[in-house]
Structures are given as structure tokens and as C-alpha cells.
Scaffold this active site. Structure first.
Site, PDB file in Angstrom:
ATOM      1  N   GLN A  33      11.680   2.012  -5.022  1.00 30.46           N
ATOM      2  CA  GLN A  33      11.515   1.646  -6.427  1.00 30.46           C
ATOM      3  C   GLN A  33      12.459   2.462  -7.313  1.00 30.46           C
ATOM      4  O   GLN A  33      13.015   3.462  -6.866  1.00 30.46           O
ATOM      5  CB  GLN A  33      10.057   1.903  -6.851  1.00 30.46           C
ATOM      6  N   GLU A 108       1.287   8.937   0.644  1.00 25.65           N
ATOM      7  CA  GLU A 108       2.179   8.321  -0.364  1.00 25.65           C
ATOM      8  C   GLU A 108       3.394   7.756   0.368  1.00 25.65           C
ATOM      9  O   GLU A 108       4.020   8.456   1.157  1.00 25.65           O
ATOM     10  CB  GLU A 108       2.572   9.400  -1.386  1.00 25.65           C
ATOM     11  N   ASP A 139       2.955   4.544   4.855  1.00 27.36           N
ATOM     12  CA  ASP A 139       2.241   3.419   4.255  1.00 27.36           C
ATOM     13  C   ASP A 139       0.728   3.612   4.434  1.00 27.36           C
ATOM     14  O   ASP A 139       0.259   3.830   5.557  1.00 27.36           O
ATOM     15  CB  ASP A 139       2.711   2.129   4.939  1.00 27.36           C
ATOM     16  N   GLY A 140      -0.007   3.512   3.331  1.00 30.09           N
ATOM     17  CA  GLY A 140      -1.456   3.696   3.370  1.00 30.09           C
ATOM     18  C   GLY A 140      -2.152   2.745   4.339  1.00 30.09           C
ATOM     19  O   GLY A 140      -3.172   3.100   4.942  1.00 30.09           O
ATOM     20  N   ASP A 157      -4.967   5.089  -5.321  1.00 33.50           N
ATOM     21  CA  ASP A 157      -4.214   5.329  -6.555  1.00 33.50           C
ATOM     22  C   ASP A 157      -2.863   4.650  -6.384  1.00 33.50           C
ATOM     23  O   ASP A 157      -1.842   5.294  -6.164  1.00 33.50           O
ATOM     24  CB  ASP A 157      -4.056   6.841  -6.754  1.00 33.50           C
ATOM     25  N   SER A 158      -2.871   3.318  -6.484  1.00 32.62           N
ATOM     26  CA  SER A 158      -1.662   2.568  -6.136  1.00 32.62           C
ATOM     27  C   SER A 158      -0.957   2.020  -7.359  1.00 32.62           C
ATOM     28  O   SER A 158      -1.543   1.911  -8.434  1.00 32.62           O
ATOM     29  CB  SER A 158      -2.044   1.403  -5.234  1.00 32.62           C
ATOM     30  N   THR A 159       0.301   1.650  -7.174  1.00 31.26           N
ATOM     31  CA  THR A 159       1.045   0.935  -8.203  1.00 31.26           C
ATOM     32  C   THR A 159       0.468  -0.473  -8.353  1.00 31.26           C
ATOM     33  O   THR A 159      -0.400  -0.891  -7.582  1.00 31.26           O
ATOM     34  CB  THR A 159       2.533   0.837  -7.803  1.00 31.26           C
ATOM     35  N   GLU A 160       0.977  -1.224  -9.325  1.00 28.31           N
ATOM     36  CA  GLU A 160       0.546  -2.605  -9.501  1.00 28.31           C
ATOM     37  C   GLU A 160       0.881  -3.372  -8.208  1.00 28.31           C
ATOM     38  O   GLU A 160       1.739  -2.946  -7.434  1.00 28.31           O
ATOM     39  CB  GLU A 160       1.196  -3.347 -10.676  1.00 28.31           C
ATOM     40  N   PRO A 164       5.578  -2.605  -2.066  1.00 28.35           N
ATOM     41  CA  PRO A 164       4.769  -2.020  -0.983  1.00 28.35           C
ATOM     42  C   PRO A 164       3.278  -1.976  -1.287  1.00 28.35           C
ATOM     43  O   PRO A 164       2.456  -1.754  -0.392  1.00 28.35           O
ATOM     44  CB  PRO A 164       5.326  -0.603  -0.847  1.00 28.35           C
TER      45      PRO A 164
END
Ligand code: AAT
Length: 279
Positions: A33, A108, A139-140, A157-160, A164
Site C-alpha cells: 500500500q 501485521e 497474513d492474519g 484491527d484491519s484496514t477497510e 489484503p
């Protein structure tokens, strides 16, 4: 004449927020990103991933406390805790406030988020130096699959849901979390805005309530996130956060979350309650 610089986040195709900014402290394209750290006049330093606000110095406490303490306080004795995403370390900082915690694992996918946060957000990322913390840059979804019956609390606690993080909002992932949790285990995921992401919240709530015996939705006010109102979805194998007595709640040093708020959280505004199918 003074030059004024403004940052704009288009939060939907038709709406956005703006912040007056000073210097850009960091910019890079990571493997996953684009990553920026900018100085805003109103909220202090701001961490931006792919043009979206992840956290700011001034309001980070709301999000990090609210993702962490509702689940941590509901669990009778959380020893092993996993945070998926959250490379800035804010959720880990809150998790470490519980003396029962033996291991706090941060999983993370983007190691650059961790490194840049350590450099520019010491009050948030400082907790990552604690000896109880283990950092896994992976990767979670893979981490969950490799750890059945292992954790007491899992915080997402992830991004939108783009790139990924897409899989982190899907049912097989929540099923994997259920299996990675020990008996009495609890999960909480950040689930976006009740204004702008209604279908997503409805679907995630339904999936989690189909997998876990107990599902609960709650919200918090976060000024720099889209619409300012944010949702969290909790799944529990054991205790129901609603039925805790005030004496069950631990005295944790916080600025937003507290015992009185804990009980009020589940009295939802009607347009939010509707998303649980019970409104
Ligand atoms: N603490 C608040 C900040 C975040 S950051 C979310 C993190 O999730 C990012 O650093 C991103 O790299 C990480 N991530 C994305 N997908 C995965 C994955 N599959 N496995 C592990 N980590 C992942 C969240 C703010 C959310 C709200 C913003 N509006």
C-alpha cells in the site's frame, strides 16, 4: 500570503473530509500500500494508508481503547491475545494494560507500517518493545489457520475491505477465528461506519452470530474516520458483555472506555440496532 495546504480524503464517491496540514513527514509505496505520515493542524500526526486515515495522535485513543477493552474486560482471564493488523501498536498498548496477559502477538502483513509507526508515533508504537509482545509479519488469515485452540482474545484491527484485508471481512475468516480461540474466547473486529457501510455491518454481524453463541454490536465516536461514528462487532464463546456486573470490570487507565460506558454501549441508536436484525 501564507500558502495553505489541505489534505482531502474522499470517504465515499460523494463525500469527504479535509484537514489543514503542515509538512509531509514520510511517503513511500510499500509492497502492499502507499504509506504517508502527515502533520495536521487539528489532530497532530496522521497515519494514512492508500489515502485513508488510519490513526491520528489526538483521537487514536478512542479507537484503540474501544477495539480492545470491551472484549478484554469481558474475558475472565485473558492470557494469550492476538491482534491482526494494527501495525501502529495502539491495540497492543491497550492489551498490555491487563496484568493477566502473558503473550500479546501482533500479526501485521506490512512490516513497513510497524517500522514507520515506531519512528513517527512513539506514544502509540512504544508498547511494541515490551517483552510480552511477539511480532509476526504475515497474513492474519494464515496465522489463524496455523493456531487452532490457542488464543483467549483475538482483535481484528484491519484496514477497510480492500487489497489484503478483503478476506478479513469474510465468513471463513470468522470461522477460523472461532477455531483459533480457546473455550471462553472472545473476538472483536472493527466493522466500519454505520452511515457508509451498512451492508457490510449487517453481513458481518449475521456471520458472527451464526458462528459464535453470542454476538454484539457497539459504536464509538471517532472524528477522523468516515462519518465520525464507528462500529465494532464482538463474538463470544463464553461471557456476554451485557451481563457483566460493574465489579467484574477491571480498573484500567483509559480516556474513553469505562465501566459506565461499558453498560451503555449496547443500547444502540435505532438506525444502528436495525443492522443486527433486532431493531
Ligand atoms: N490501529 C489503527 C490502524 C489501522 S491499520 C490496519 C492494518 O491492517 C494495516 O497496517 C494493514 O497493513 C493491516 N492488514 C491489512 N490486511 C491484513 C492481513 N490480511 N493480515 C494482517 N494485517 C493486515 C486500521 C484502521 C481502520 C479504520 C480506518 N478507517
Amino acid at each position: 500570503m501564507d500558502m495553505e495546504l489541505w489534505y482531502t480524503e474522499k470517504q465515499t464517491p460523494d463525500f469527504g473530509i479535509q484537514a489543514k496540514i503542515g509538512r509531509t513527514l514520510h511517503h513511500e509505496q510499500t509492497e502492499y500500500q502507499s504509506l504517508d505520515v502527515i502533520e495536521t493542524k487539528q489532530f497532530g500526526r496522521m497515519l494514512v494508508l492508500d489515502g485513508m486515515v488510519m490513526t491520528t495522535d489526538q483521537d487514536e485513543f478512542v479507537y484503540h481503547e474501544m477495539l480492545t477493552h470491551v472484549g478484554m474486560n469481558t474475558h475472565p482471564n485473558p492470557k494469550r491475545v492476538l491482534v491482526i493488523g494494527g501495525g501502529d501498536g495502539g491495540v497492543i498498548r491497550e492489551v498490555l494494560k491487563y496484568p493477566s496477559v502473558e503473550h500479546a502477538v501482533l500479526c501485521e502483513i506490512d512490516g513497513r507500517v510497524i517500522e514507520v509507526s515506531k519512528e513517527y508515533f512513539p506514544k502509540i508504537a512504544g508498547a511494541l518493545e515490551d517483552s510480552r509482545v511477539k511480532i509476526r509479519v504475515e497474513d492474519g488469515i494464515k496465522h489463524i489457520e496455523a493456531h487452532p485452540n490457542h488464543y483467549d482474545v483475538i482483535l481484528v484491527d484491519s484496514t477497510e475491505p480492500v487489497g489484503p484485508a478483503v478476506g478479513l471481512f469474510q465468513k471463513p475468516f470468522y470461522q477460523g477465528i472461532f477455531e483459533a480461540l480457546r473455550p471462553e474466547g472472545i473476538m472483536v473486529a472493527q466493522t466500519e461506519s454505520p452511515w457508509f457501510n451498512r451492508d457490510l455491518i449487517r453481513r458481518v454481524y449475521r456471520d458472527i452470530s451464526n458462528i459464535f453463541p453470542i454476538a454484539r454490536l457497539y459504536t464509538a465516536s471517532i472524528p477522523t474516520y468516515p462519518s465520525g461514528l464507528w462500529s465494532f462487532t464482538l463474538g463470544s464463546k463464553g461471557r456476554d458483555p451485557i451481563s457483566l456486573r460493574e465489579e467484574d470490570l477491571q480498573a484500567i487507565h483509559t480516556k474513553y472506555y469505562g465501566p459506565t460506558l461499558h453498560h451503555a454501549l449496547f443500547r444502540l441508536p435505532k438506525f444502528v440496532e436495525e443492522l443486527t436484525g433486532k431493531g
